[in-house]
Design a protein around this motif. Structure first.
Motif, mmCIF file in Angstrom:
data_model
loop_
_atom_site.group_PDB
_atom_site.id
_atom_site.type_symbol
_atom_site.label_atom_id
_atom_site.label_comp_id
_atom_site.label_asym_id
_atom_site.label_seq_id
_atom_site.Cartn_x
_atom_site.Cartn_y
_atom_site.Cartn_z
ATOM 1 N N GLU A 43 25.042 -16.848 31.080
ATOM 2 C CA GLU A 43 25.074 -15.649 31.914
ATOM 3 C C GLU A 43 25.832 -15.946 33.199
ATOM 4 O OE1 GLU A 43 21.040 -13.245 30.908
ATOM 5 O OE2 GLU A 43 20.812 -14.923 32.295
ATOM 6 N N ASN B 168 27.960 -7.477 27.915
ATOM 7 C CA ASN B 168 27.708 -6.347 28.803
ATOM 8 C C ASN B 168 28.992 -5.925 29.491
ATOM 9 O OD1 ASN B 168 24.904 -6.324 28.352
ATOM 10 N ND2 ASN B 168 24.632 -7.992 29.803
ATOM 11 N N PRO B 169 29.978 -5.375 28.751
ATOM 12 C CA PRO B 169 31.273 -5.095 29.357
ATOM 13 C C PRO B 169 31.211 -4.098 30.507
ATOM 14 C CG PRO B 169 31.125 -4.116 27.169
ATOM 15 C CD PRO B 169 29.920 -4.984 27.349
ATOM 16 N N SER C 286 35.215 -9.365 26.371
ATOM 17 C CA SER C 286 34.480 -8.336 27.089
ATOM 18 C C SER C 286 33.090 -8.776 27.492
ATOM 19 C CB SER C 286 34.370 -7.080 26.218
ATOM 20 O OG SER C 286 33.588 -7.352 25.074
ATOM 21 N N GLY C 287 32.539 -9.786 26.840
ATOM 22 C CA GLY C 287 31.169 -10.190 27.088
ATOM 23 C C GLY C 287 30.218 -9.217 26.410
ATOM 24 N N SER D 237 28.650 -3.763 32.646
ATOM 25 C CA SER D 237 27.726 -4.186 33.698
ATOM 26 C C SER D 237 28.479 -4.572 34.954
ATOM 27 C CB SER D 237 26.901 -5.384 33.224
ATOM 28 O OG SER D 237 26.153 -5.900 34.295
ATOM 29 N N ASP E 141 27.500 -10.640 33.324
ATOM 30 C CA ASP E 141 28.080 -10.641 31.991
ATOM 31 C C ASP E 141 27.463 -11.825 31.259
ATOM 32 O OD1 ASP E 141 29.612 -9.865 29.848
ATOM 33 O OD2 ASP E 141 31.529 -10.033 30.867
ATOM 34 N N PHE F 213 35.983 -12.492 35.073
ATOM 35 C CA PHE F 213 34.770 -12.065 35.772
ATOM 36 C C PHE F 213 34.913 -12.301 37.279
ATOM 37 C CE2 PHE F 213 30.475 -12.595 37.438
ATOM 38 C CZ PHE F 213 29.840 -11.478 36.921
ATOM 39 N N TRP G 237 37.650 -15.951 30.180
ATOM 40 C CA TRP G 237 36.554 -14.988 30.340
ATOM 41 C C TRP G 237 35.927 -15.126 31.721
ATOM 42 C CZ3 TRP G 237 31.307 -16.749 30.540
ATOM 43 C CH2 TRP G 237 30.340 -15.738 30.532
#
Length: 197
Positions: free
Chosen positions: A73, A9-10, A6-7, A12, A16, A147, A143
């Protein structure tokens, strides 16, 4: 959901992030002015913060250490760079190491990690840091791909329109050379009079 999936900041929509541990290797080299060479060799996705170095391995003439944790990031507007990374022959995390300036500090420290080859190039251009790609772990590649799937939009190709010089007037009262006259609606004949003299 795990932090890796999810990172940090899921929710955001703009970015992420993912913490990664940085593993660096100190290798003995045969060089007249330098005894050792430092290189990043791996990242550990989802690593927690660490205050000190942790030896992770070694062998004949080299030692490996977990030297710190950085946050990778990713940004919605930079998905083209991430796609270029994943489609390459060696998808990578680009790690930037910096040698110590103070003799009381550790010999090396990790200062930046990115999955954008374009950001890495900015650090390479300075020539002051150690910038090396390390293999992108599979879980981190998944991941990153998730994104990209959420945010990437293909930009349509737009052909630039050429500027039409025929609508321009000659600048600063310049008398045009005959080869330039074809670019302007006002030619040298208009500037010099009908006879062109």
């Amino acid at each position: 959901m795990s932090e890796l999936n999810s990172g940090a900041n899921p929710g955001s929509e703009l970015k992420d992030e993912l913490p990664v541990g940085i593993v660096a290797e100190k290798r003995r080299i045969d060089h007249p002015w330098q005894e050792f060479k430092w290189l990043p060799v791996a990242v550990v996705p989802g690593a927690g913060p660490n205050d000190g170095w942790l030896k992770t391995g070694g062998g004949d003439g080299y030692e490996q250490f977990l030297i710190g944790t950085l946050t990778v990031e990713v940004f919605r507007k930079e998905t083209e760079a991430y796609k270029a990374n994943l489609s390459g022959t060696r998808p990578s995390v680009y790690v930037v190491l910096r040698t110590a300036e103070d003799p009381d500090d550790p010999e090396i420290r990790a200062v930046f990690a990115t999955v954008s080859p374009y950001e890495a190039q900015d650090y390479l251009d300075t020539g002051e840091d150690i910038v090396e790609p390390v293999p992108l772990p599979e879980s981190m590649a998944a991941w990153l791909q998730a994104f990209i799937d959420r945010h990437h939009v293909d930009e349509p190709f737009k052909k630039r329109k050429r500027k039409d010089f025929k609508d321009e007037e000659p600048k600063f009262g310049k008398v045009l050379h005959p080869s330039e006259q074809r670019f302007y609606k006002t030619g040298a004949r208009d500037l010099l009079g009908e006879g062109g003299e």
